[in-house]
Design an enzyme around this catalytic site. Structure first.
Site, PDB file in Angstrom:
ATOM      1  N   GLN A 100     -11.512   5.640 -13.920  1.00 43.04           N
ATOM      2  CA  GLN A 100     -10.977   6.555 -12.903  1.00 43.04           C
ATOM      3  C   GLN A 100     -11.333   6.026 -11.522  1.00 43.04           C
ATOM      4  O   GLN A 100     -10.920   6.593 -10.513  1.00 43.04           O
ATOM      5  CB  GLN A 100     -11.594   7.947 -13.081  1.00 43.04           C
ATOM      6  N   VAL A 102     -11.493   3.607  -8.221  1.00 41.72           N
ATOM      7  CA  VAL A 102     -10.471   2.868  -7.475  1.00 41.72           C
ATOM      8  C   VAL A 102     -11.106   1.667  -6.774  1.00 41.72           C
ATOM      9  O   VAL A 102     -10.489   1.037  -5.924  1.00 41.72           O
ATOM     10  CB  VAL A 102      -9.773   3.790  -6.438  1.00 41.72           C
ATOM     11  N   ASP A 103     -12.375   1.347  -7.148  1.00 40.15           N
ATOM     12  CA  ASP A 103     -13.141   0.359  -6.378  1.00 40.15           C
ATOM     13  C   ASP A 103     -12.995  -1.085  -6.865  1.00 40.15           C
ATOM     14  O   ASP A 103     -13.494  -2.013  -6.206  1.00 40.15           O
ATOM     15  CB  ASP A 103     -14.635   0.752  -6.335  1.00 40.15           C
ATOM     16  N   HIS A 118      -6.387   5.812 -11.810  1.00 45.07           N
ATOM     17  CA  HIS A 118      -6.278   6.451 -10.484  1.00 45.07           C
ATOM     18  C   HIS A 118      -5.923   5.458  -9.379  1.00 45.07           C
ATOM     19  O   HIS A 118      -6.096   5.753  -8.198  1.00 45.07           O
ATOM     20  CB  HIS A 118      -7.571   7.209 -10.144  1.00 45.07           C
ATOM     21  N   CYS A 126       4.227   1.623  -0.268  1.00 43.40           N
ATOM     22  CA  CYS A 126       5.140   2.268   0.682  1.00 43.40           C
ATOM     23  C   CYS A 126       5.540   3.631   0.117  1.00 43.40           C
ATOM     24  O   CYS A 126       5.955   3.727  -1.038  1.00 43.40           O
ATOM     25  CB  CYS A 126       6.373   1.400   0.897  1.00 43.40           C
ATOM     26  N   CYS A 129       9.820   3.275  -0.367  1.00 43.41           N
ATOM     27  CA  CYS A 129      10.461   2.398  -1.366  1.00 43.41           C
ATOM     28  C   CYS A 129       9.529   2.051  -2.521  1.00 43.41           C
ATOM     29  O   CYS A 129       9.954   1.455  -3.502  1.00 43.41           O
ATOM     30  CB  CYS A 129      11.006   1.131  -0.703  1.00 43.41           C
ATOM     31  N   ALA A 230     -26.720   4.617 -15.602  1.00 41.70           N
ATOM     32  CA  ALA A 230     -25.850   3.658 -16.285  1.00 41.70           C
ATOM     33  C   ALA A 230     -26.378   2.228 -16.164  1.00 41.70           C
ATOM     34  O   ALA A 230     -26.299   1.445 -17.102  1.00 41.70           O
ATOM     35  CB  ALA A 230     -24.436   3.750 -15.716  1.00 41.70           C
TER      36      ALA A 230
END
Ligand code: OAD
Length: 244
Positions: A100, A102-103, A118, A126, A129, A230
């Protein structure tokens, strides 16, 4: 740390593994999580920066907030948890890492079969388009640039109220159905539809393990919860898998 025998057995006997990661796996790389006491959503309302309506209302404000997040991501490095998952991938016939986040830190750590449900904050799209670019020049800009079609570029991430990218979702769902071991790492499992994936895996008969500093929404569903950071737990799981 001592990995429970049942978890070692599940790790060693699995042939097909699917992992779902969330913001907690990047916390030790210096990227804050969303929820919790130091969470991003404590400092800013997602309605102001992470919805398509916010971008229509205030493209500059939304762009600038993402610029700050991009800076954080660009200065972060993968940590031992990301690297352990990259090593695990090579030890299984089928291994899918659904994130999930976005890094982009999983790919930078060497993971190959990564499904970003994600999106990715280093890409732009854009809004008219749909053209997708990864343009480092854009990361420095203070206002959203325009596409050759005239539309505004926006970060290529999924905002609240938006559907997930279809292909990524289908891959994530398929991999959750097919796996015999499903591992959740650093996610509150509270945002849908991604939070459905552990349920899909469970109803297909997979063994579920979660790694988190505390209980999550998925805790009642999983077969085994390992509470810890983790960056410490995943290297231990890898060692257990390698037989060390
Ligand atoms: P959350 O911020 O909701 O949850 C982070 C989880 O990581 C929590 O359950 C923490 O307990 C755990 N955690 C924190 N530090 C940890 C560590 N060092 N080791 C292990 N676990 C740790 O983040 P996500 O579950 O990723 O969506 O949130 C899901 C989505 O909500 C995000 O992708 C984002 C957000 O709004 C979009 O942007 C669409």
């Amino acid at each position: 740390m001592k990995v429970p025998e049942e978890v070692v057995a599940a790790l060693r006997s699995a042939g097909s593994v699917t992992v779902l990661t969330g913001a907690g796996i990047s916390a030790e790389s210096g990227i804050p999580t969303f929820r919790g006491p130091d969470g991003v959503w404590r400092e800013v309302d997602p309605e102001d920066v992470a919805t398509p309506e916010a971008f229509l209302r205030d493209p500059l404000g939304v762009w600038r907030w993402h610029k700050k997040m991009r800076k954080l991501v660009l200065s972060a490095e993968p940590n031992p948890a990301h690297r352990a998952l990259a090593r695990m991938e090579g030890m299984y016939e089928n291994f899918t890492l659904v994130t999930q986040n976005v890094d982009g830190l999983h790919r930078r750590a060497g993971s190959r079969n990564v499904v970003e449900v994600h999106g990715n904050i280093l890409r732009d799209r854009c809004q008219d388009c749909g053209k997708v670019v990864e343009e480092p020049e854009f990361w420095e800009m203070d206002s959203p640039p325009r596409c050759s079609c005239g539309g505004l570029f926006r970060p290529d991430v999924v905002w609240f109220g938006e559907p997930l990218p279809k292909e990524a979702w289908e891959e994530a769902e398929g991999a959750s159905k097919r796996c015999d071991l499903f591992l959740l790492v650093g996610t509150s499992a509270s945002v849908y539809p991604a939070a459905l994936l552990p349920q899909v895996a469970k109803s297909s008969g997979a063994y579920l393990i979660e790694v988190n500093v505390g209980p999550s929404e998925a805790s009642p569903l999983v077969d085994s919860s390992i509470f810890g950071r983790a960056g410490e737990v995943l290297p231990s799981l890898l060692r257990a898998l390698e037989g060390g």
